[in-house]
Design a protein around this motif. Structure first.
Motif, PDB file in Angstrom:
ATOM      1  N   SER A 116       0.801  -1.329   0.142  1.00 10.21           N
ATOM      2  CA  SER A 116      -0.076  -0.032  -0.045  1.00 10.21           C
ATOM      3  C   SER A 116       0.939   1.396  -0.023  1.00 10.21           C
ATOM      4  N   LEU A 117       2.237   1.265  -0.074  1.00 10.07           N
ATOM      5  CA  LEU A 117       3.044   2.304  -0.067  1.00 10.07           C
ATOM      6  C   LEU A 117       2.556   3.209  -1.181  1.00 10.07           C
ATOM      7  N   PRO A 118       2.307   3.050  -2.527  1.00  6.02           N
ATOM      8  CA  PRO A 118       2.023   4.025  -3.557  1.00  6.02           C
ATOM      9  C   PRO A 118       0.729   4.967  -3.007  1.00  6.02           C
ATOM     10  N   PHE A 119      -0.171   4.131  -2.268  1.00 11.24           N
ATOM     11  CA  PHE A 119      -1.300   4.847  -1.734  1.00 11.24           C
ATOM     12  C   PHE A 119      -1.234   5.910  -0.738  1.00 11.24           C
ATOM     13  N   LEU A 120      -0.271   5.419   0.047  1.00 11.54           N
ATOM     14  CA  LEU A 120       0.226   6.284   1.167  1.00 11.54           C
ATOM     15  C   LEU A 120       0.948   7.478   0.732  1.00 11.54           C
ATOM     16  N   LEU A 121       1.879   7.134  -0.262  1.00 17.11           N
ATOM     17  CA  LEU A 121       2.650   8.480  -0.794  1.00 17.11           C
ATOM     18  C   LEU A 121       1.689   9.383  -1.507  1.00 17.11           C
ATOM     19  N   LYS A 122       0.819   8.846  -2.201  1.00 14.77           N
ATOM     20  CA  LYS A 122      -0.156   9.976  -2.859  1.00 14.77           C
ATOM     21  C   LYS A 122      -0.875  10.840  -1.895  1.00 14.77           C
ATOM     22  N   LYS A 123      -1.128  10.398  -0.540  1.00 17.80           N
ATOM     23  CA  LYS A 123      -1.384  11.150   0.596  1.00 17.80           C
ATOM     24  C   LYS A 123      -0.401  11.888   1.009  1.00 17.80           C
TER      25      LYS A 123
END
Length: 557
Positions: A81-88
């Protein structure tokens, strides 16, 4: 002075009380670090959902305090889920070289690679992040380049075990650094967060090398092709296959995008020696059956996985024939039993021999059993212990194990779940106010988060069906221009039944006539449509007890 300035908060956003979505937050003063950002694959009944991520609302709300994400290793339940965290929250990411090499293509898929700061950290190195000093300590696991974290704060040290077992003779890379863990323990550890996955298994988990004899016997007996399907992240297992291929004079063919990519990355980062045995899948057809071993992803029976397509004879470059041997060298993830059974049946249709972990010792877990967990506790000797990574029963049994076997006082072992807040001041530990967290559902086809309402609607459509009612009225008079049109899909007992359709049409007609013509126009289309929906809902509920999704359509001509 704010309480946050003198206390350390430990906040799991995922991974406690469930398997997957591992994500741990540590906050001291105005500084927050995040340990891992994993995902969980979908469950039965999650219509169109491929995976789930933790709820990052807490981190979004405090984005100005978030300093970094620190990754323990490269498994999907820790990095997915790292990409979804970094988008935020766009912050630097720290991890070992192999871990970051696995992360990079995922970030590129989400168009984040160019804007993300990736900092490689080797075992034994320490990084300074805000109020935290984080040392990476080598541990053994089923993949490579894995680390525990020793996190020094102004009020004490917290050790996060990551996923581990005490493997003194790993196939790839260095063994777990027990001496460094003991040194950190002697220095004093305020709290240990330790993996609970295999607390229900007695003894010590064997080394990855324990699978070699059984696999060697399979290679020795096989006369046709050998297909070995394992997790693409199981670099130790993959190295064993290459070693046996060399020993028995076979070339290795990698099939499946994840398998090909992970082999390339592991070789590039120095964790895998292919000894020039790797050949392209497009050359598969040029070798005799006894000259190759195929490493294929898709060991869980995924319909689009490489192993399924090979068994189904739908793969463009590889196939199996009578006399070949299939080795499923992986555990069955709970929930995948039926898919794996279908895969095995499909393999047998090709008249091959299938060998799985129930027949030979061709798999060993990367998570420590009770003896490994005892060794971790004895090495670190924490003042407080917090079981992590597991369903509630694993967390509970890990607490019992620490208390009954190692003599920990129950008040020194904190049993917490995702969303709980542990507050430590250096001397005491307590539970603070729980934060509300929800699962976030992901559709991998478009890499988008799905709203909870959307998922609820999909479930209703699947279980109850849909009823669509269309009416056309004249704009000037509000009079009907024809009989209502009724269409149903998946509505039990009604689809195709003209009598039932006629009854629904009568209900809609009566609802239209109950509204004065002027109100049909002047009251607004939304009001008119809601009036029709409620009429249908009441009738269907009274007659059948069902709750299909009702879609009223009003066309004004």
């Amino acid at each position: 002075m704010n309480a946050h300035d003198t206390t350390l908060e430990i906040i799991p956003l995922g991974g406690l009380g469930e398997f997957g979505m591992n994500c741990m937050v540590l906050r001291y003063g105005a500084d927050i670090i995040v340990i891992d950002a994993g995902l969980m694959f979908s469950e039965v009944g999650h219509f169109g959902v491929d995976s789930m991520t933790p709820d990052f609302t807490f981190l979004e709300r405090h984005r100005e305090q978030v300093r970094a994400v620190l990754l323990t290793h490269s498994h999907e339940d820790h990095i997915g889920s790292l990409p979804f965290l970094l988008k935020k929250v766009n912050v630097p990411v720290y991890g070992t070289p192999y871990t970051l090499s696995i992360v990079e293509p995922r970030l590129e898929e989400h168009h984040l690679l160019a804007t993300t700061q990736l900092h490689p950290v080797r075992a034994g190195e320490t990084v300074e992040v805000g109020a935290f000093s984080v040392e990476y300590i080598r541990v053994s696991h089923s993949t490579v380049d894995c680390c525990a974290l020793a996190i020094t704060t102004p009020i004490g040290t917290v050790v996060h075990s990551g996923d581990f077992k005490f493997d003194a003779t790993p196939v790839c890379g260095d063994a777990i650094d027990v001496e460094r863990l003991r040194a950190v323990g002697r220095r004093g550890v305020l709290a240990l967060l330790s993996d609970s996955t295999n607390i229900e298994r007695p003894g010590q988990m064997p080394s990855e090398r324990v699978v070699i004899p059984a696999l060697e016997e399979i290679f020795d007996r096989a006369t046709g092709r050998i297909f070995v399907s394992c997790f693409a992240s199981s670099i130790h297992r993959i190295q064993i296959v290459f070693d046996l291929a060399r020993q028995f004079g076979r070339q290795v063919v990698a099939v499946g995008r994840a398998m090909e990519r992970n082999i390339e990355i592991a070789e590039r980062t120095g964790f895998l020696d292919t000894a020039d045995l790797l050949v392209s899948a497009k050359d598969f057809k040029h070798y005799e059956p006894g000259e190759t071993v195929v490493l294929a992803s898709g060991c869980q029976g995924e319909p689009m996985g490489a192993m399924w397509r090979i068994a189904d004879r739908s793969h463009r470059q590889a196939w199996m024939e009578a006399g070949d041997t299939v080795v499923l060298s992986a555990r069955q993830i709970p929930g995948n039993e039926k898919a794996i059974s279908r895969l095995i049946n499909r393999c047998y249709r090709n008249e091959v021999q299938v060998i799985d972990a129930t027949q030979a010792r061709i798999h060993v877990s990367g998570h420590g059993a009770q003896e490994d967990l005892r060794l971790m506790l004895e090495a670190v000797r924490p003042k407080y212990f917090i079981p992590i990574h597991g369903e509630y029963r694993q967390l509970y049994r890990h607490k019992l194990f620490a208390c009954q076997t190692l003599g920990y006082s129950p008040d020194r072992v904190l049993l917490v779940e995702s969303g709980d807040v542990v507050v430590l001041d250096g001397e005491t530990a307590r539970l603070g106010d729980k934060i509300t967290i929800n699962r976030v559902y992901i559709d991998d086809t478009c890499s988008l988060e799905l709203d909870e309402t959307l998922l609820r609607d999909r479930k209703r459509l699947a279980y109850e069906g849909v009823v669509i009612a269309g009416v056309a009225v004249e704009e000037s008079s509000g009079m009907l221009l024809g009989p209502p049109e009724i269409t149903t899909r998946g509505y039990l007992g009604v689809d195709g039944d003209e009598e039932e359709i006629a009854e629904l049409r009568d209900v809609v007609l009566a609802a239209v006539e109950a509204l004065p013509p002027a109100e049909r126009i002047n009251g607004g289309k939304e009001h008119f449509q809601e009036h029709l929906r409620l009429a249908l809902k009441r009738h269907i509920m009274r007659v059948t007890g069902q709750k299909p999704t009702i879609v009223p359509l009003v066309v004004v001509v």
